[in-house]
Write a protein that holds these residues in place. Structure first.
Motif, PDB file in Angstrom:
ATOM      1  N   GLU A 128       0.832  -1.202   0.000  1.00  0.00           N
ATOM      2  CA  GLU A 128       0.000   0.000   0.000  1.00  0.00           C
ATOM      3  C   GLU A 128       0.867   1.253   0.000  1.00  0.00           C
ATOM      4  O   GLU A 128       0.503   2.272  -0.586  1.00  0.00           O
ATOM      5  CB  GLU A 128      -0.929  -0.007   1.209  1.00  0.00           C
ATOM      6  N   SER A 129       2.025   1.183   0.630  1.00  0.00           N
ATOM      7  CA  SER A 129       2.897   2.348   0.699  1.00  0.00           C
ATOM      8  C   SER A 129       3.493   2.700  -0.656  1.00  0.00           C
ATOM      9  O   SER A 129       4.055   3.774  -0.832  1.00  0.00           O
ATOM     10  CB  SER A 129       4.029   2.104   1.707  1.00  0.00           C
ATOM     11  N   ASP A 130       3.364   1.793  -1.643  1.00  0.00           N
ATOM     12  CA  ASP A 130       3.901   2.053  -2.973  1.00  0.00           C
ATOM     13  C   ASP A 130       2.968   2.894  -3.834  1.00  0.00           C
ATOM     14  O   ASP A 130       3.289   3.204  -4.979  1.00  0.00           O
ATOM     15  CB  ASP A 130       4.162   0.734  -3.711  1.00  0.00           C
ATOM     16  N   ALA A 131       1.802   3.254  -3.313  1.00  0.00           N
ATOM     17  CA  ALA A 131       0.800   3.935  -4.135  1.00  0.00           C
ATOM     18  C   ALA A 131       1.355   5.176  -4.819  1.00  0.00           C
ATOM     19  O   ALA A 131       1.057   5.445  -5.982  1.00  0.00           O
ATOM     20  CB  ALA A 131      -0.417   4.298  -3.283  1.00  0.00           C
ATOM     21  N   GLY A 132       2.172   5.944  -4.115  1.00  0.00           N
ATOM     22  CA  GLY A 132       2.699   7.166  -4.707  1.00  0.00           C
ATOM     23  C   GLY A 132       3.613   6.926  -5.886  1.00  0.00           C
ATOM     24  O   GLY A 132       3.679   7.736  -6.813  1.00  0.00           O
ATOM     25  N   ARG A 133       4.319   5.771  -5.891  1.00  0.00           N
ATOM     26  CA  ARG A 133       5.265   5.483  -6.969  1.00  0.00           C
ATOM     27  C   ARG A 133       4.650   4.700  -8.111  1.00  0.00           C
ATOM     28  O   ARG A 133       5.155   4.732  -9.233  1.00  0.00           O
ATOM     29  CB  ARG A 133       6.457   4.679  -6.420  1.00  0.00           C
ATOM     30  N   LEU A 134       3.573   3.966  -7.829  1.00  0.00           N
ATOM     31  CA  LEU A 134       3.068   3.018  -8.810  1.00  0.00           C
ATOM     32  C   LEU A 134       1.675   3.356  -9.330  1.00  0.00           C
ATOM     33  O   LEU A 134       1.002   2.506  -9.895  1.00  0.00           O
ATOM     34  CB  LEU A 134       3.052   1.608  -8.199  1.00  0.00           C
ATOM     35  N   VAL A 135       1.262   4.606  -9.181  1.00  0.00           N
ATOM     36  CA  VAL A 135      -0.076   4.967  -9.657  1.00  0.00           C
ATOM     37  C   VAL A 135      -0.189   4.861 -11.173  1.00  0.00           C
ATOM     38  O   VAL A 135      -1.296   4.806 -11.707  1.00  0.00           O
ATOM     39  CB  VAL A 135      -0.481   6.393  -9.209  1.00  0.00           C
ATOM     40  N   ASP A 136       0.931   4.822 -11.885  1.00  0.00           N
ATOM     41  CA  ASP A 136       0.893   4.711 -13.344  1.00  0.00           C
ATOM     42  C   ASP A 136       1.092   3.280 -13.828  1.00  0.00           C
ATOM     43  O   ASP A 136       1.243   3.045 -15.031  1.00  0.00           O
ATOM     44  CB  ASP A 136       1.968   5.604 -13.971  1.00  0.00           C
ATOM     45  N   ALA A 137       1.098   2.312 -12.921  1.00  0.00           N
ATOM     46  CA  ALA A 137       1.280   0.916 -13.320  1.00  0.00           C
ATOM     47  C   ALA A 137       0.148   0.475 -14.237  1.00  0.00           C
ATOM     48  O   ALA A 137      -1.014   0.803 -14.021  1.00  0.00           O
ATOM     49  CB  ALA A 137       1.335   0.019 -12.082  1.00  0.00           C
ATOM     50  N   VAL A 138       0.510  -0.272 -15.289  1.00  0.00           N
ATOM     51  CA  VAL A 138      -0.463  -0.730 -16.282  1.00  0.00           C
ATOM     52  C   VAL A 138      -0.195  -2.194 -16.600  1.00  0.00           C
ATOM     53  O   VAL A 138       0.958  -2.610 -16.737  1.00  0.00           O
ATOM     54  CB  VAL A 138      -0.360   0.093 -17.587  1.00  0.00           C
ATOM     55  N   ASP A 139      -1.250  -2.973 -16.715  1.00  0.00           N
ATOM     56  CA  ASP A 139      -1.145  -4.352 -17.179  1.00  0.00           C
ATOM     57  C   ASP A 139      -1.158  -4.321 -18.705  1.00  0.00           C
ATOM     58  O   ASP A 139      -2.174  -3.990 -19.314  1.00  0.00           O
ATOM     59  CB  ASP A 139      -2.324  -5.170 -16.646  1.00  0.00           C
ATOM     60  N   ARG A 140      -0.023  -4.663 -19.333  1.00  0.00           N
ATOM     61  CA  ARG A 140       0.073  -4.541 -20.785  1.00  0.00           C
ATOM     62  C   ARG A 140      -0.910  -5.454 -21.507  1.00  0.00           C
ATOM     63  O   ARG A 140      -1.409  -5.129 -22.582  1.00  0.00           O
ATOM     64  CB  ARG A 140       1.503  -4.848 -21.249  1.00  0.00           C
ATOM     65  N   GLU A 141      -1.216  -6.598 -20.920  1.00  0.00           N
ATOM     66  CA  GLU A 141      -2.109  -7.547 -21.582  1.00  0.00           C
ATOM     67  C   GLU A 141      -3.517  -6.983 -21.731  1.00  0.00           C
ATOM     68  O   GLU A 141      -4.187  -7.200 -22.741  1.00  0.00           O
ATOM     69  CB  GLU A 141      -2.151  -8.857 -20.803  1.00  0.00           C
ATOM     70  N   THR A 142      -3.979  -6.237 -20.723  1.00  0.00           N
ATOM     71  CA  THR A 142      -5.339  -5.701 -20.754  1.00  0.00           C
ATOM     72  C   THR A 142      -5.372  -4.191 -20.928  1.00  0.00           C
ATOM     73  O   THR A 142      -6.411  -3.639 -21.305  1.00  0.00           O
ATOM     74  CB  THR A 142      -6.081  -6.041 -19.448  1.00  0.00           C
ATOM     75  N   GLY A 143      -4.248  -3.533 -20.638  1.00  0.00           N
ATOM     76  CA  GLY A 143      -4.220  -2.078 -20.680  1.00  0.00           C
ATOM     77  C   GLY A 143      -4.848  -1.434 -19.462  1.00  0.00           C
ATOM     78  O   GLY A 143      -4.969  -0.211 -19.382  1.00  0.00           O
ATOM     79  N   GLU A 144      -5.249  -2.244 -18.497  1.00  0.00           N
ATOM     80  CA  GLU A 144      -5.894  -1.701 -17.303  1.00  0.00           C
ATOM     81  C   GLU A 144      -4.873  -1.038 -16.388  1.00  0.00           C
ATOM     82  O   GLU A 144      -3.817  -1.599 -16.108  1.00  0.00           O
ATOM     83  CB  GLU A 144      -6.617  -2.803 -16.539  1.00  0.00           C
ATOM     84  N   GLY A 145      -5.227   0.154 -15.921  1.00  0.00           N
ATOM     85  CA  GLY A 145      -4.419   0.821 -14.928  1.00  0.00           C
ATOM     86  C   GLY A 145      -4.909   0.471 -13.534  1.00  0.00           C
ATOM     87  O   GLY A 145      -5.853  -0.312 -13.360  1.00  0.00           O
ATOM     88  N   VAL A 146      -4.278   1.063 -12.544  1.00  0.00           N
ATOM     89  CA  VAL A 146      -4.610   0.715 -11.162  1.00  0.00           C
ATOM     90  C   VAL A 146      -6.052   1.073 -10.807  1.00  0.00           C
ATOM     91  O   VAL A 146      -6.711   0.359 -10.044  1.00  0.00           O
ATOM     92  CB  VAL A 146      -3.627   1.395 -10.184  1.00  0.00           C
ATOM     93  N   LEU A 147      -6.562   2.163 -11.371  1.00  0.00           N
ATOM     94  CA  LEU A 147      -7.942   2.541 -11.068  1.00  0.00           C
ATOM     95  C   LEU A 147      -8.942   1.580 -11.711  1.00  0.00           C
ATOM     96  O   LEU A 147      -9.979   1.269 -11.117  1.00  0.00           O
ATOM     97  CB  LEU A 147      -8.213   3.973 -11.532  1.00  0.00           C
TER      98      LEU A 147
END
Length: 209
Positions: free
Chosen positions: A134-153
C-alpha cells in the motif's frame, strides 16, 4: 505414487500445515512445490534480455519458456505439465512451466514484481501484514497491465475497492486512462456501482471543481 519428495526425501506434506504438497510430473517423479521451484529458479537457462525500468507489466512469456527437464531423470517436459496436490485439492495438467517461468521472470525484475503485487493489492487489498505494498501507491499509480491495458484505477474499481480508489486518486492516479478495450475508468465504475458510483468517484477526483 510416491509419498516422499524425490529431491529432499521428506514426506509430501506442508511441514507447517500438514496439508498435501506434491507436484507429480509425467515421468512419475514427485516433488514438493518449493523443491521443484528452487530447481527451476536455479537452472541454467539461456541468457535473457536485461531488466528495464518500464512501469508497464509485460505480456505473458513465450511458450518456449515452459519446457524444463525433470530434476531426477532429466526427461525434458515441453510443456512442463504436472498434477498438483495442495490445499486447493487436485489439479491435473497444470501448466507448471508457464507458472514457474513467470515467477522466474519477475524474480529477476524486482520493480516489475512489486508492480504486479501492487496491482494485486488494488484488486484484492492483500498487502500483507506489514502494508508495504500500500505504501507504494505514490510510486506506482501509473502501473499498467500490458495484456489488458488496465491501470490501477480500472483494477481497483472493477473489484469495488473504493477505499483503494480514493487513495489512488489522492496519489494522482489518472482517472482518464483507457484500457485496451477502450474502457475508461468511469466506464468500469459505472458497470460496478452505477451512476451514483460515478458521481462519487468524480467528486473524489475533484473533477468539475
Amino acid at each position: 505414487m510416491s509419498t516422499t519428495c524425490d529431491l529432499c526425501s521428506a514426506p509430501l506434506t506442508d511441514p507447517d500445515t500438514g496439508l498435501p504438497d506434491s507436484v507429480l510430473l509425467p515421468c512419475s517423479h514427485t516433488f514438493h512445490y518449493p523443491c521443484i521451484e528452487d530447481e527451476y529458479l536455479n537452472y541454467d537457462f539461456p541468457a535473457t534480455a536485461s531488466s528495464s525500468t518500464t512501469t508497464t507489466i509485460p505480456a505473458p512469456l513465450p511458450t518456449a519458456s515452459n519446457s524444463f527437464p525433470c530434476p531426477t531423470c532429466h526427461t525434458l517436459h515441453n510443456p512442463l505439465l504436472a498434477t498438483l496436490h495442495n490445499e486447493g485439492g487436485l489439479q491435473h495438467s497444470y501448466n507448471l512451466g508457464a507458472h514457474l517461468a513467470e515467477e522466474a521472470y519477475y524474480d529477476a525484475r524486482p520493480h516489475l514484481k512489486r508492480m504486479r503485487a501492487f496491482l494485486s493489492f488494488c484488486a484484492e487489498g492483500d498487502a500483507g501484514d506489514d502494508g508495504e505494498v500500500e505504501s507504494d501507491a505514490g510510486r506506482l499509480v501509473d502501473a499498467v497491465d500490458r495484456e489488458t491495458g488496465e491501470g490501477v484505477l480500472h483494477v481497483a474499481a472493477g473489484n469495488a475497492r473504493w477505499d483503494v480508489v480514493r487513495v489512488l486518486l489522492e496519489k494522482g492516479a489518472d482517472l482518464g486512462r483507457m484500457d485496451n478495450a477502450g474502457r475508461g475508468v468511469l466506464d468500469v465504475v459505472r458497470e460496478v456501482a452505477g451512476e451514483e458510483g460515478v458521481r462519487e468517484v468524480v467528486e473524489a477526483a475533484g473533477w468539475g471543481r
